[in-house]
Design a protein around this motif. Structure first.
Motif, PDB file in Angstrom:
ATOM      1  N   TRP A  73       0.815  -1.224   0.000  1.00  0.00           N
ATOM      2  CA  TRP A  73       0.000   0.000   0.000  1.00  0.00           C
ATOM      3  C   TRP A  73       0.848   1.273   0.000  1.00  0.00           C
ATOM      4  O   TRP A  73       0.317   2.374  -0.044  1.00  0.00           O
ATOM      5  N   VAL A  97      -2.745   2.442  -4.647  1.00  0.00           N
ATOM      6  CA  VAL A  97      -4.011   1.992  -4.059  1.00  0.00           C
ATOM      7  C   VAL A  97      -5.156   2.978  -4.265  1.00  0.00           C
ATOM      8  O   VAL A  97      -6.265   2.733  -3.801  1.00  0.00           O
ATOM      9  N   THR A  98      -4.915   4.091  -4.963  1.00  0.00           N
ATOM     10  CA  THR A  98      -5.995   5.023  -5.294  1.00  0.00           C
ATOM     11  C   THR A  98      -5.795   5.530  -6.721  1.00  0.00           C
ATOM     12  O   THR A  98      -4.680   5.511  -7.257  1.00  0.00           O
ATOM     13  N   GLU A  99      -6.892   5.989  -7.301  1.00  0.00           N
ATOM     14  CA  GLU A  99      -6.817   6.581  -8.630  1.00  0.00           C
ATOM     15  C   GLU A  99      -5.922   7.818  -8.624  1.00  0.00           C
ATOM     16  O   GLU A  99      -5.167   8.066  -9.577  1.00  0.00           O
ATOM     17  N   LEU A 180      -7.595  -5.000  -4.142  1.00  0.00           N
ATOM     18  CA  LEU A 180      -6.571  -3.971  -4.267  1.00  0.00           C
ATOM     19  C   LEU A 180      -5.218  -4.570  -4.628  1.00  0.00           C
ATOM     20  O   LEU A 180      -4.218  -3.857  -4.725  1.00  0.00           O
ATOM     21  N   ILE A 374      -9.169  -1.423  -8.018  1.00  0.00           N
ATOM     22  CA  ILE A 374      -9.539  -0.395  -7.041  1.00  0.00           C
ATOM     23  C   ILE A 374     -11.023  -0.063  -7.163  1.00  0.00           C
ATOM     24  O   ILE A 374     -11.750   0.023  -6.165  1.00  0.00           O
ATOM     25  N   HIS A 377     -13.199  -3.054  -5.945  1.00  0.00           N
ATOM     26  CA  HIS A 377     -13.356  -3.102  -4.482  1.00  0.00           C
ATOM     27  C   HIS A 377     -14.444  -2.134  -4.044  1.00  0.00           C
ATOM     28  O   HIS A 377     -15.265  -2.455  -3.160  1.00  0.00           O
TER      29      HIS A 377
END
Length: 397
Positions: A73, A97-99, A180, A374, A377
């Motif tokens: 992460w 882990v994020t756009e 993820l 992502i 999820h």
């Protein structure tokens, strides 16, 4: 020849330190870790040039590139830091882990012109290599559906791995949401099928083991899904599905990632021990073409710190379907891993840095291997609602 810094000196880093130490395109290699003793051990075990006290010290140094093997992460911000510091980057999976983190990496690559490569093993999985070849020949006809599974039970080595990396807080980190970490399933599909995901509906299975792992109250991710399935719409028509399973009765030490492709003219199906090509005329057993030949005993002392159930992933060699002709001769008898992928991963990064070419799993490809999970999820948290998936496009020509 360029110099390299290895960041995060856990169980995975040693496999690549050994290969880059052998590679004629790599010069001095330095190491750093939040636990200095691990960096010192890696440097000693692989005759590296030395260690640095921190990541900041590495970015301030004159190393040309960094290879990031930290917690899954943590990759996004560390990658951007390195690119902004003028370093080429090899990153373990997932990309981020994020756009927003993914977008920041692509922006930094665009602005700096530096190399970014995500080290996705499934891009080089024998089934993916075979499917990529058959697709290029047109043997599938029109591909319209594919399936990728990453089926790795927690009992088969993951408890030990998280305890090794997570310390006293390991249960909070072992609850990492399966979707993820989608690249071992998505990478095998998209590494052969030239498409990307446009929407997704996903279902998560709430864990019932009751041992504190995948417990929402303990999880630092607020996650209680141990298994998840996602169905994606493919650009240009068709669909693909992935399974990310962490509680499953399956021999993941034999094969943890497996794939199936269905076209109008032909299909490929892979199970734990059998792989077949099928068309309208019949069935061809291709198991031997896709079976890696071990290059290292699972009892080798270099794997002593790896849980026994995970050692096969670090001992597999290449399969007959792999083309080794482009690899450096120094790799001929070097240990390999993850169904033959390690040699190609290590060499592709060196080639990209030294020639200025795009690596196969560049930032834009990595985004397509990562972002769909992502969003999936997010869909699972909403009970399977279908969500659109943003796309960062392809690398500039």
């Amino acid at each position: 020849m360029f110099s390299l810094g290895i960041v995060g000196c856990g169980q995975f880093a040693g496999s690549f330190a050994k290969l880059w130490r052998l590679h004629p395109g790599v010069g001095d290699i330095l190491a750093c870790d939040l636990r200095p003793e691990r960096a010192a051990r890696l440097a000693s075990d692989h005759d590296l040039a030395g260690t640095l006290p921190s990541y900041e010290a590495m970015l301030d140094s004159d190393v040309d590139a960094v290879a990031i093997f930290t917690q899954r992460w943590s990759h996004g911000p560390l990658v951007v830091q390195a690119l902004r510091a003028g370093k080429h980057v090899y990153s373990a999976v997932p990309m981020a882990v994020t756009e927003q983190e993914i977008g920041a990496i692509i922006e930094a690559v665009n602005e700096t012109g530096l190399t970014y490569m995500m080290g996705e093993t499934s891009h080089y999985n024998p089934a993916t290599v075979y499917a990529r070849q058959r697709s290029a020949e047109g043997a599938f006809g029109r591909l319209f559906h594919a399936e990728g599974d990453y089926v790795h039970d927690m009992d088969l080595g993951f408890y030990e791995a998280y305890q090794y990396s997570g310390g006293e807080n390991w249960k909070a980190t072992a609850s990492y949401p399966p979707l993820l970490y989608p690249t071992h399933s998505l990478g095998g599909i998209l590494g052969a099928w030239q498409t990307h995901a446009t929407s997704v509906s996903a279902i998560g299975v709430v864990d019932d083991r009751g041992d504190g792992v995948f417990d929402r109250e303990i999880s630092q991710f607020g996650n209680d899904f141990s298994n998840a399935t996602a169905l994606f719409e493919a650009a240009g028509g068709g669909s693909f599905r992935i399974n990310e399973f962490r509680r499953v009765g399956y021999p993941s030490h034999i094969r943890e990632s497996r794939f199936r492709f269905f076209g109008t003219a032909g299909s490929l199906e892979q199970l734990a021990t059998v792989s077949v090509w099928q068309d309208k005329e019949g069935v061809e057993d291709i198991t031997d073409q896709l079976r890696p030949r071990p290059t290292l005993s699972s009892d080798d002392p270099s794997l002593a710190h790896v849980a026994p159930a995970l050692r096969d992933a670090f001992a597999s060699g290449t399969a007959p379907v792999h083309d080794r002709s482009r690899l450096p001769k120094q790799f001929a008898h070097a240990p390999n891993g993850h169904e033959g992928s390690h040699h190609f991963l290590a060499d592709d990064f060196v080639t990209a840095v030294t020639t200025g070419s795009l690596p196969p799993v560049n930032a834009w490809v990595a985004a397509r291997y990562t972002l769909p999970g992502i969003v999936a999820h997010r869909s699972a948290l909403q009970g399977g609602v279908r969500l659109e998936i943003p796309d960062f496009g392809q690398a500039p020509a």
